[in-house]
Design a protein around this motif. Sequence first.
Motif, short mmCIF file in Angstrom:
data_model
loop_
_atom_site.label_atom_id
_atom_site.label_comp_id
_atom_site.label_asym_id
_atom_site.label_seq_id
_atom_site.Cartn_x
_atom_site.Cartn_y
_atom_site.Cartn_z
N SER A 30 0.87 -1.17 0.00
CA SER A 30 0.00 0.00 0.00
C SER A 30 0.91 1.22 0.00
CB SER A 30 -0.90 0.04 1.24
OG SER A 30 -0.17 0.50 2.38
N GLU A 32 0.62 4.30 2.10
CA GLU A 32 -0.26 4.67 3.20
C GLU A 32 0.53 5.42 4.27
OE1 GLU A 32 -1.31 1.36 5.75
OE2 GLU A 32 -3.37 2.09 5.92
N HIS A 34 2.04 6.35 7.64
CA HIS A 34 2.46 5.52 8.78
C HIS A 34 2.97 6.42 9.90
CE1 HIS A 34 1.97 1.94 6.31
NE2 HIS A 34 2.26 1.19 7.35
N ASP A 43 4.42 -0.65 3.91
CA ASP A 43 3.68 -1.88 3.59
C ASP A 43 4.18 -2.53 2.30
OD1 ASP A 43 2.24 -1.34 5.83
OD2 ASP A 43 0.35 -0.90 4.83
N GLY A 117 1.36 -6.98 2.57
CA GLY A 117 1.93 -6.06 3.56
C GLY A 117 0.90 -5.13 4.17
N HIS A 118 -0.37 -5.33 3.85
CA HIS A 118 -1.39 -4.34 4.23
C HIS A 118 -2.68 -5.09 4.57
CE1 HIS A 118 -3.57 -0.48 3.88
NE2 HIS A 118 -4.31 -0.97 2.90
N GLU A 120 -5.70 -4.49 4.98
CA GLU A 120 -6.94 -4.28 4.22
C GLU A 120 -6.96 -5.03 2.88
OE1 GLU A 120 -5.24 -2.08 5.90
OE2 GLU A 120 -6.51 -0.53 6.79
N HIS A 175 -0.60 -0.71 13.57
CA HIS A 175 -0.29 0.16 12.42
C HIS A 175 0.70 1.26 12.81
CE1 HIS A 175 -0.73 2.60 8.85
NE2 HIS A 175 -1.01 3.62 9.62
MN MN Z 1 -1.29 -0.78 5.95
#
Ligand code: MN
Length: 266
Positions: A30, A32, A34, A43, A117-118, A120, A175
């Motif tokens: 992702s 995203e 962090h 990720d 790695g994520h 979701e 997270h």
């Molecule tokens: Mn993630």
Amino acid sequence: MTVRMTELSWTDYDRKVRDENPVVFVTVGSHEQHGPHLPMCCDEVIPTAIAEKVAERIGALVAPSIVFGYKSQVRSGGGNHIPGTISLDAANLIGTIKDVICELARHGIRRVVLMDGHYENTMMIAEGVDLALRDLRRDGITEIKIMRIGYYEFTSPDAEKAVWPDGFPTWALEHAGVMETSLMMHLYPELVHADRLPSHPPADFPPYDVFPMTWENWPSLPKDGALVASTTASAAKGKLLFDEYVQGIAKAVTAEFGLKGTAQGG
Ligand code: MN
Ligand code: ZN
């Protein structure tokens, strides 16, 4: 020879595929946020680093990553409203995963490991794999086998005690927490802002989701985007986890694909 597929010539790649029937790793990451202390690539780069180390050990290859993931959710990633996070609609991610698997299969690849790695992404990967297998079956390709690995699921009880001596906060709350911060300190220390480690208590979320994801709808979301403190993170903990993940994943992949005598070493 490099384990990175993208650095090979097509002729060297093709020869390896025909001669060795290699396992191919594909990270599904992702982009995203962090927290204020980690880069947005965590990720993707963490599972890819693990995959490369495993690949060196077992003679596998690492394909280029799918760098965008499914939308960040508040209770597991802070939420998709936070600046910097770039996500795909579910259908696009599922289609991308399916296309990449079918392309690898077209090359003759029959052993694929999706490195997740994520959090979701989990069900999007299951769906992309399912659609790919359905298409391939219709094309007469039935001998393909695919693994999905969430690397963090290879944390042993001993490592958990060593990394979180005061208690493990749950994977959702981890997270940008101690695990990812420690792994990044070990792998990419130049990308960690060690002077900005969040020290607030774990997010105290209600047991439900609220949409749209906004700061206003989620007063319990820490304003820095990290869901937990990471002040106890260290490069030493990162090395401990990294070595454990490499060892455990090499062993699992070797066993699932019936590889012979390849996954030794500590
Ligand atoms: Mn993630
Ligand atoms: Zn993460």
